[in-house]
Design a protein around this motif. Structure first.
Motif, short mmCIF file in Angstrom:
data_model
loop_
_atom_site.label_atom_id
_atom_site.label_comp_id
_atom_site.label_asym_id
_atom_site.label_seq_id
_atom_site.Cartn_x
_atom_site.Cartn_y
_atom_site.Cartn_z
N ARG A 93 0.81 -1.22 0.00
CA ARG A 93 0.00 0.00 0.00
C ARG A 93 0.85 1.27 0.00
N GLU A 94 2.10 1.17 0.46
CA GLU A 94 2.95 2.36 0.40
C GLU A 94 3.33 2.70 -1.04
N ARG A 95 3.13 1.73 -1.94
CA ARG A 95 3.40 1.97 -3.37
C ARG A 95 2.14 2.39 -4.12
N VAL A 96 1.01 2.49 -3.41
CA VAL A 96 -0.26 2.86 -4.04
C VAL A 96 -0.62 4.29 -3.65
N ILE A 97 -0.69 5.17 -4.62
CA ILE A 97 -1.04 6.57 -4.39
C ILE A 97 -2.30 6.87 -5.18
N GLU A 98 -3.36 7.23 -4.45
CA GLU A 98 -4.67 7.51 -5.06
C GLU A 98 -5.10 6.33 -5.95
N ASN A 99 -4.95 5.13 -5.38
CA ASN A 99 -5.37 3.88 -6.03
C ASN A 99 -4.58 3.56 -7.29
N VAL A 100 -3.43 4.19 -7.47
CA VAL A 100 -2.55 3.90 -8.60
C VAL A 100 -1.21 3.41 -8.06
N ILE A 101 -0.70 2.32 -8.61
CA ILE A 101 0.56 1.74 -8.15
C ILE A 101 1.71 2.55 -8.74
N SER A 102 2.46 3.20 -7.86
CA SER A 102 3.53 4.10 -8.32
C SER A 102 4.80 3.34 -8.68
N ARG A 103 5.10 2.26 -7.99
CA ARG A 103 6.33 1.49 -8.26
C ARG A 103 6.00 0.00 -8.35
N PRO A 104 5.44 -0.42 -9.47
CA PRO A 104 5.11 -1.84 -9.60
C PRO A 104 6.34 -2.75 -9.57
N ASP A 105 7.50 -2.22 -9.94
CA ASP A 105 8.72 -3.04 -9.91
C ASP A 105 9.09 -3.44 -8.48
N LEU A 106 8.92 -2.51 -7.53
CA LEU A 106 9.21 -2.84 -6.13
C LEU A 106 8.16 -3.79 -5.54
N ALA A 107 6.92 -3.62 -5.98
CA ALA A 107 5.87 -4.54 -5.54
C ALA A 107 6.15 -5.95 -6.06
N LEU A 108 6.64 -6.06 -7.29
CA LEU A 108 6.98 -7.37 -7.85
C LEU A 108 8.08 -8.05 -7.03
N ALA A 109 9.03 -7.28 -6.56
CA ALA A 109 10.11 -7.84 -5.74
C ALA A 109 9.55 -8.47 -4.47
N LYS A 110 8.54 -7.84 -3.88
CA LYS A 110 7.91 -8.42 -2.68
C LYS A 110 7.24 -9.75 -3.00
N VAL A 111 6.56 -9.81 -4.13
CA VAL A 111 5.89 -11.05 -4.51
C VAL A 111 6.92 -12.16 -4.73
N ASP A 112 8.04 -11.82 -5.35
CA ASP A 112 9.09 -12.82 -5.58
C ASP A 112 9.63 -13.37 -4.26
N ASN A 113 9.73 -12.52 -3.23
CA ASN A 113 10.25 -12.96 -1.94
C ASN A 113 9.29 -13.89 -1.20
N MET A 114 8.02 -13.85 -1.59
CA MET A 114 7.01 -14.68 -0.92
C MET A 114 7.34 -16.17 -1.02
N LYS A 115 7.86 -16.60 -2.17
CA LYS A 115 8.19 -18.01 -2.36
C LYS A 115 9.26 -18.46 -1.36
N ILE A 116 10.23 -17.60 -1.09
CA ILE A 116 11.28 -17.93 -0.13
C ILE A 116 10.71 -18.00 1.28
N SER A 117 9.87 -17.02 1.64
CA SER A 117 9.26 -17.03 2.98
C SER A 117 8.41 -18.27 3.20
N LEU A 118 7.67 -18.66 2.18
CA LEU A 118 6.84 -19.85 2.30
C LEU A 118 7.68 -21.10 2.45
N ALA A 119 8.76 -21.20 1.69
CA ALA A 119 9.64 -22.38 1.78
C ALA A 119 10.24 -22.51 3.17
N GLU A 120 10.59 -21.39 3.79
CA GLU A 120 11.16 -21.43 5.15
C GLU A 120 10.16 -21.94 6.17
N LYS A 121 8.92 -21.54 6.04
CA LYS A 121 7.90 -21.99 6.99
C LYS A 121 7.52 -23.45 6.76
N ILE A 122 7.49 -23.87 5.51
CA ILE A 122 7.15 -25.26 5.21
C ILE A 122 8.26 -26.20 5.70
#
Length: 367
Positions: free
Chosen positions: A139-168
């Motif tokens: 949400r810090e990348r969303v300004i007036e309902n527009v995504i200002s930095r989709p590249d940084l948001a994509l990086a967060k999504v990519d990290n999700m796979k690593i976080s999930l693997a650690e918990k599994i």
């Protein structure tokens, strides 16, 4: 102190009246039999008097067989203790299993603030085992309902796979279950499903805007199927426009993707609440997959995907997309108030050595 007493009463009432198990049925039957035999052996009397008159009523259960009462009383005690012991043992066995079980919740926050009603708290109310959360908030990348930095948001999504693997990795695979829910941009929801296609069965939740809370997909399948509109000619690069909750913006597609063949898949009824059936989502994702396979058979090498759908549908379509055999795909974000209404996409290549990335729209467009 009052809270402790209230908690005890609530738990006692839940255990005595709401919970269901064969052991508790035996316990309740014994308690009922014990109560009946005790009341059957009591004498009942009532009297009333005033200055003018006296009324008296009396009843003595002398006609009831004392032997039957004794047998019922003993049977009631035995059933009550048997049921209580059985339920205690069942509870211990269930607790041992639940101590090993774990649900990992993936919650993605982007377009709507759901932090006051986290998905983890909603799920905890319906399970008795451990719950852990992976929360991705862009949400810090969303300004007036527009995504200002989709590249940084994509990086967060990519990290999700690593976080999930650690918990599994901390538990046996048979003890792990995964839940997913979010209010996220369509390209990222699709890509999240794409990343998790090889995980164990994932239980989907979605945000109900009408009630302002989470819901499970628990309605029946209404049987609706996609209607198909296809161009007269194809090519190696095509647009696949899918309408589920809203209609895609056809004039903008015609300008942003000028010169490309456009294939349309549309549900007969476009509604934001037409997706609450898990069976329907599974069926529609299968139809989507089969149509992508059909495009592959026509020689298509890249699909520009325009998807107007709810979050869970975008995730489910991403899960179904075969990353090994289908064409590479770019999933587009829609911004109704921008000059270019499909300004960027998440590009998912299938060639070795290429990474998933956010790409700004380069097609010729009309302002």
């Amino acid at each position: 102190m009052k809270k402790a007493i209230s908690y005890f009463i609530k738990k006692a009432a839940d255990w005595l009246f709401r919970r269901r198990s064969p052991a508790l049925i035996v316990f309740r039957a014994g308690a009922a039999l014990l109560t009946v035999t005790l009341f059957g052996s009591w004498a009942v009397s009532f009297s009333y008097s005033d200055a003018a008159r006296t009324l008296m009523f009396g009843y003595q259960s002398s006609n009831t067989s004392q032997l039957i009462l004794n047998i019922g009383f003993v049977a009631g005690i035995l059933l009550t203790f048997l049921g209580a012991a059985w339920e205690y043992q069942r509870y211990r066995d269930e607790k041992k299993l639940n101590d090993k079980k774990k649900t990992i919740i993936i919650e993605q926050r982007g377009l709507v603030d759901t932090s006051d009603y986290p998905l983890s708290e909603f799920i905890k109310n319906s399970c008795a085992w451990k719950v852990e959360s992976i929360v991705q908030d862009i949400r810090e990348r969303v300004i007036e309902n527009v995504i200002s930095r989709p590249d940084l948001a994509l990086a967060k999504v990519d990290n999700m796979k690593i976080s999930l693997a650690e918990k599994i990795a901390q538990s046996a695979a048979s003890d792990i279950s995964i839940a997913y829910g979010g209010v996220f941009p369509v390209p990222f929801a699709f890509y999240t499903g794409y990343l998790l296609d090889d995980e164990s069965k994932i239980r989907l939740y979605d945000w109900d805007r009408d009630i302002g809370g989470w819901r499970v997909l628990d309605e029946v399948d209404d049987g609706e199927e996609f209607t198909v509109e296809q161009p007269s000619a194809s090519g190696k690069s095509v647009v696949l426009a899918v309408s589920v909750s809203y209609s895609v913006d056809r004039p903008s597609i015609a300008t942003v993707f000028a010169g490309l063949p456009v294939y349309y898949l549309s549900l007969p009824t476009l509604d934001r609440n037409n997706h609450w059936s898990r069976e329907k989502q599974n069926r529609l994702s299968g139809e989507f997959l089969e149509y992508c396979k059909k495009l592959l058979g026509l020689g298509v090498e890249h699909i520009h995907l325009v998807l107007a759908s709810q979050n869970s549908v975008a995730f489910r379509f991403g899960q179904s997309y075969d990353k090994r055999n289908l064409p590479s795909v770019s999933v587009y974000q829609y911004e109704r108030h921008q000059t270019v209404r499909y300004p960027w996409c998440v590009q998912i290549p299938h060639e070795d050595g290429k990474n998933v990335e956010v790409v700004q729209t380069q097609f010729k467009h009309v302002a």
